[in-house]
Design a protein around this motif. Structure first.
Motif, PDB file in Angstrom:
ATOM      1  N   MET A   1      -0.233  41.613  35.101  1.00 43.28           N
ATOM      2  CA  MET A   1      -0.909  42.747  34.469  1.00 43.28           C
ATOM      3  C   MET A   1      -2.410  42.583  34.601  1.00 43.28           C
ATOM      4  O   MET A   1      -2.966  41.520  34.353  1.00 43.28           O
ATOM      5  CB  MET A   1      -0.501  42.828  32.989  1.00 43.28           C
ATOM      6  CG  MET A   1      -1.337  43.789  32.162  1.00 43.28           C
ATOM      7  SD  MET A   1      -1.093  45.543  32.572  1.00 43.28           S
ATOM      8  CE  MET A   1       0.543  45.811  31.891  1.00 43.28           C
ATOM      9  N   LYS A   2      -3.071  43.650  35.007  1.00 41.85           N
ATOM     10  CA  LYS A   2      -4.523  43.657  35.082  1.00 41.85           C
ATOM     11  C   LYS A   2      -5.087  44.151  33.756  1.00 41.85           C
ATOM     12  O   LYS A   2      -4.604  45.130  33.189  1.00 41.85           O
ATOM     13  CB  LYS A   2      -4.983  44.579  36.214  1.00 41.85           C
ATOM     14  CG  LYS A   2      -6.484  44.664  36.365  1.00 41.85           C
ATOM     15  CD  LYS A   2      -6.857  45.619  37.484  1.00 41.85           C
ATOM     16  CE  LYS A   2      -8.368  45.759  37.622  1.00 41.85           C
ATOM     17  NZ  LYS A   2      -8.742  46.725  38.690  1.00 41.85           N
ATOM     18  N   TYR A   3      -6.092  43.465  33.257  1.00 37.77           N
ATOM     19  CA  TYR A   3      -6.704  43.848  31.986  1.00 37.77           C
ATOM     20  C   TYR A   3      -8.166  44.261  32.195  1.00 37.77           C
ATOM     21  O   TYR A   3      -8.836  43.759  33.095  1.00 37.77           O
ATOM     22  CB  TYR A   3      -6.629  42.693  30.981  1.00 37.77           C
ATOM     23  CG  TYR A   3      -5.213  42.367  30.571  1.00 37.77           C
ATOM     24  CD1 TYR A   3      -4.545  43.135  29.627  1.00 37.77           C
ATOM     25  CD2 TYR A   3      -4.534  41.298  31.157  1.00 37.77           C
ATOM     26  CE1 TYR A   3      -3.234  42.844  29.267  1.00 37.77           C
ATOM     27  CE2 TYR A   3      -3.234  41.002  30.798  1.00 37.77           C
ATOM     28  CZ  TYR A   3      -2.587  41.782  29.848  1.00 37.77           C
ATOM     29  OH  TYR A   3      -1.295  41.500  29.500  1.00 37.77           O
TER      30      TYR A   3
ATOM     31  N   TRP B   1      -5.921  42.159  24.164  1.00 38.34           N
ATOM     32  CA  TRP B   1      -5.408  40.987  24.860  1.00 38.34           C
ATOM     33  C   TRP B   1      -6.567  40.122  25.363  1.00 38.34           C
ATOM     34  O   TRP B   1      -7.686  40.615  25.541  1.00 38.34           O
ATOM     35  CB  TRP B   1      -4.564  41.391  26.078  1.00 38.34           C
ATOM     36  CG  TRP B   1      -3.467  42.372  25.782  1.00 38.34           C
ATOM     37  CD1 TRP B   1      -3.585  43.730  25.647  1.00 38.34           C
ATOM     38  CD2 TRP B   1      -2.092  42.065  25.558  1.00 38.34           C
ATOM     39  NE1 TRP B   1      -2.379  44.300  25.363  1.00 38.34           N
ATOM     40  CE2 TRP B   1      -1.426  43.307  25.310  1.00 38.34           C
ATOM     41  CE3 TRP B   1      -1.338  40.899  25.560  1.00 38.34           C
ATOM     42  CZ2 TRP B   1      -0.072  43.380  25.057  1.00 38.34           C
ATOM     43  CZ3 TRP B   1       0.017  40.973  25.306  1.00 38.34           C
ATOM     44  CH2 TRP B   1       0.644  42.194  25.064  1.00 38.34           C
TER      45      TRP B   1
ATOM     46  N   GLY C   1      -3.766  37.438  29.208  1.00 37.83           N
ATOM     47  CA  GLY C   1      -2.532  38.050  28.732  1.00 37.83           C
ATOM     48  C   GLY C   1      -2.082  37.617  27.361  1.00 37.83           C
ATOM     49  O   GLY C   1      -0.966  37.954  26.942  1.00 37.83           O
TER      50      GLY C   1
ATOM     51  N   SER D   1      -9.703  42.249  25.961  1.00 36.33           N
ATOM     52  CA  SER D   1      -9.421  43.271  26.971  1.00 36.33           C
ATOM     53  C   SER D   1      -8.290  44.168  26.492  1.00 36.33           C
ATOM     54  O   SER D   1      -7.647  43.919  25.473  1.00 36.33           O
ATOM     55  CB  SER D   1      -9.030  42.611  28.307  1.00 36.33           C
ATOM     56  OG  SER D   1     -10.011  41.686  28.729  1.00 36.33           O
ATOM     57  N   SER D   2      -8.044  45.224  27.257  1.00 39.54           N
ATOM     58  CA  SER D   2      -6.895  46.094  27.008  1.00 39.54           C
ATOM     59  C   SER D   2      -6.313  46.497  28.349  1.00 39.54           C
ATOM     60  O   SER D   2      -6.872  46.190  29.406  1.00 39.54           O
ATOM     61  CB  SER D   2      -7.305  47.328  26.195  1.00 39.54           C
ATOM     62  OG  SER D   2      -8.192  48.146  26.943  1.00 39.54           O
ATOM     63  N   THR D   3      -5.192  47.184  28.323  1.00 38.33           N
ATOM     64  CA  THR D   3      -4.609  47.664  29.573  1.00 38.33           C
ATOM     65  C   THR D   3      -5.489  48.770  30.140  1.00 38.33           C
ATOM     66  O   THR D   3      -6.232  49.432  29.396  1.00 38.33           O
ATOM     67  CB  THR D   3      -3.198  48.214  29.348  1.00 38.33           C
ATOM     68  OG1 THR D   3      -3.276  49.346  28.479  1.00 38.33           O
ATOM     69  CG2 THR D   3      -2.292  47.156  28.729  1.00 38.33           C
ATOM     70  N   PRO D   4      -5.431  49.011  31.441  1.00 36.25           N
ATOM     71  CA  PRO D   4      -6.272  50.061  32.025  1.00 36.25           C
ATOM     72  C   PRO D   4      -6.059  51.433  31.396  1.00 36.25           C
ATOM     73  O   PRO D   4      -7.022  52.167  31.146  1.00 36.25           O
ATOM     74  CB  PRO D   4      -5.867  50.046  33.499  1.00 36.25           C
ATOM     75  CG  PRO D   4      -5.423  48.645  33.751  1.00 36.25           C
ATOM     76  CD  PRO D   4      -4.730  48.226  32.480  1.00 36.25           C
ATOM     77  N   SER D   5      -4.808  51.790  31.106  1.00 37.19           N
ATOM     78  CA  SER D   5      -4.564  53.124  30.533  1.00 37.19           C
ATOM     79  C   SER D   5      -5.130  53.226  29.127  1.00 37.19           C
ATOM     80  O   SER D   5      -5.712  54.250  28.750  1.00 37.19           O
ATOM     81  CB  SER D   5      -3.064  53.432  30.525  1.00 37.19           C
ATOM     82  OG  SER D   5      -2.346  52.485  29.741  1.00 37.19           O
ATOM     83  N   ASP D   6      -4.972  52.147  28.334  1.00 36.78           N
ATOM     84  CA  ASP D   6      -5.550  52.149  26.996  1.00 36.78           C
ATOM     85  C   ASP D   6      -7.076  52.195  27.058  1.00 36.78           C
ATOM     86  O   ASP D   6      -7.727  52.882  26.269  1.00 36.78           O
ATOM     87  CB  ASP D   6      -5.115  50.897  26.231  1.00 36.78           C
ATOM     88  CG  ASP D   6      -3.709  51.004  25.663  1.00 36.78           C
ATOM     89  OD1 ASP D   6      -3.161  52.120  25.642  1.00 36.78           O
ATOM     90  OD2 ASP D   6      -3.161  49.967  25.242  1.00 36.78           O
TER      91      ASP D   6
END
Length: 404
Positions: free
Chosen positions: A1-3, A22, A26, A51-56
């Protein structure tokens, strides 16, 4: 997963976080709905590269942009907006991919303003700035006159803020001038990228200064003097590696310096001139704006050499009466320019107020070249107290005869 790193410094203490947070490896640091409880907690998040996920991340950025827009719309003081943290709520619509770039110039303005306000803390800035630049060039290519009309009208609306409108308008004016002078596509794109970001180190202050009624403080003078280098440093931290864009940003207030890249001399003059041209037409609490004609004369008359060539090209490309600006006709009507004419002095216009100061509701585009419709003088934005319908202007423009 990319953050994607989040702007930890903009997290308000005691307010719930609307996404999972995150570490960059991760590890879950904070669940959605939990608050940052103290300064020490915030420091810990920063230490773990929160960090967060790209969509978030993109949805949260979109929620921030919407919050700033609503605060400006409601007349909230710029300094209060500057102190606002990231919002605690993300709407479902904020997750719609690309929604922020699906509209027109005001949509671009809203997205760009959010990035500029966050400065070095902006979320996923490179991809978003690239999308803005591409959309700018696409809108300009589709209809340059409509682009100028929308942005010059926005320049007069202080409820929208100033920094993003200034940036977009400088990008458009620079691109049109560069095209007029025959500059290559790479240079035109670098000019647009630089125009969008050259003031990122002082964007909030730029909006505040536009409304300031007192003289500049020593701190503000230092900020203005140092912001080109600080803006270039922010872009490098983002990952911008185009030497031409960085050169244009770093030296946009000193285009003739020997320290800059020689190949960008003309491009730097274009950006510096566009910066001054747009700024002179923006109202300040301490002075009235110059008319477009006055601003054009200030960059053209008295200039020599390459500066004169750039000033002449800009005046010709934009016109002495650009679309979106106002003027007084010989018959006494007040009109808004809607399309550049065959000459810089003869735009197509729509009368919006008669000689008795009564609104004209039927929009009809006419060329400002006849005895009754010739231009007597430019009119400052602040003296026209009318709402102009952009849709009616576009319909009026559709009836303008096309060249054979």
């Amino acid at each position: 997963m990319k953050y994607v790193p989040i702007p930890v410094a903009l997290l308000a203490i005691g307010r719930p976080i609307p996404v999972n947070i995150w570490s960059d490896t991760g590890q879950l640091l904070l669940r959605k709905g939990q608050p940052v409880v103290s300064e020490q907690h915030r420091d810990k998040l920063n230490a773990f590269n929160a960090s967060s996920t790209p969509s978030d991340a993109l949805a949260w950025q979109r929620a921030y942009e919407r919050m700033v827009h609503e605060m400006l719309r409601d007349g909230v003081d710029v300094m209060t907006i500057a102190d606002a943290g990231m919002p605690s709520e993300i709407r479902e619509a904020d997750y719609v991919v690309g929604a922020q770039l699906s509209g027109g110039w005001l949509d671009l303005q809203e997205v760009l303003r959010g990035i500029l306000y966050q400065g070095g803390l902006a979320i996923n800035p490179l991809g978003r700035l690239d999308s803005i630049a591409r959309k700018l060039l696409a809108l300009l290519e589709a209809d340059a006159d409509d682009s100028l009309f929308c942005l010059f009208q926005a320049l007069a609306d202080d409820s929208l803020g100033y920094c993003a409108t200034h940036a977009l308008l400088c990008g458009v004016v620079s691109a049109l001038t560069a095209h007029k002078l025959g500059l290559d596509p790479h240079t035109r794109r670098s000019l647009v990228d630089a125009a969008l970001t050259m003031n990122i180190a002082m964007a909030r202050d730029q909006d505040s200064l536009a409304r300031q009624a007192t003289p500049l403080t020593d701190w503000q003078r230092t900020l203005i003097r140092e912001h080109p280098e600080r803006s270039a440093a922010i872009l490098q931290a983002f990952g911008v590696d185009d030497p031409d864009t960085l050169d244009l940003v770093r030296w946009h207030h000193a285009p003739d310096t020997a320290e800059a890249l020689p190949r960008n001399l003309r491009a730097r003059k274009i950006l510096s001139t566009a910066d001054a041209f747009v700024a002179k037409m923006a109202a300040r609490k301490t002075r009235s704006p110059l008319s477009p004609l006055g601003a054009a004369k200030s960059i053209y008359l008295g200039a020599e050499g390459d500066a004169a060539a750039v000033g002449a090209a800009m005046a010709t490309a934009v016109g002495f009466y650009p679309p979106g600006t106002y003027l007084l006709l010989a018959n006494g009507d007040t009109a808004v320019a809607v399309q550049r004419g065959t000459k810089a002095t003869t735009p197509w216009v729509v009368a919006v107020m008669d000689k008795n100061s009564m609104p004209i509701t039927r929009y009809q585009a006419i060329e400002a070249a006849g005895a009754e419709t010739s231009i007597v003088a430019p009119v400052n934005f602040e003296t026209v107290k009318l709402a102009i319908s952009a849709d009616k202007v576009r319909r009026a423009r559709e009836r303008i005869p096309r060249p054979a």
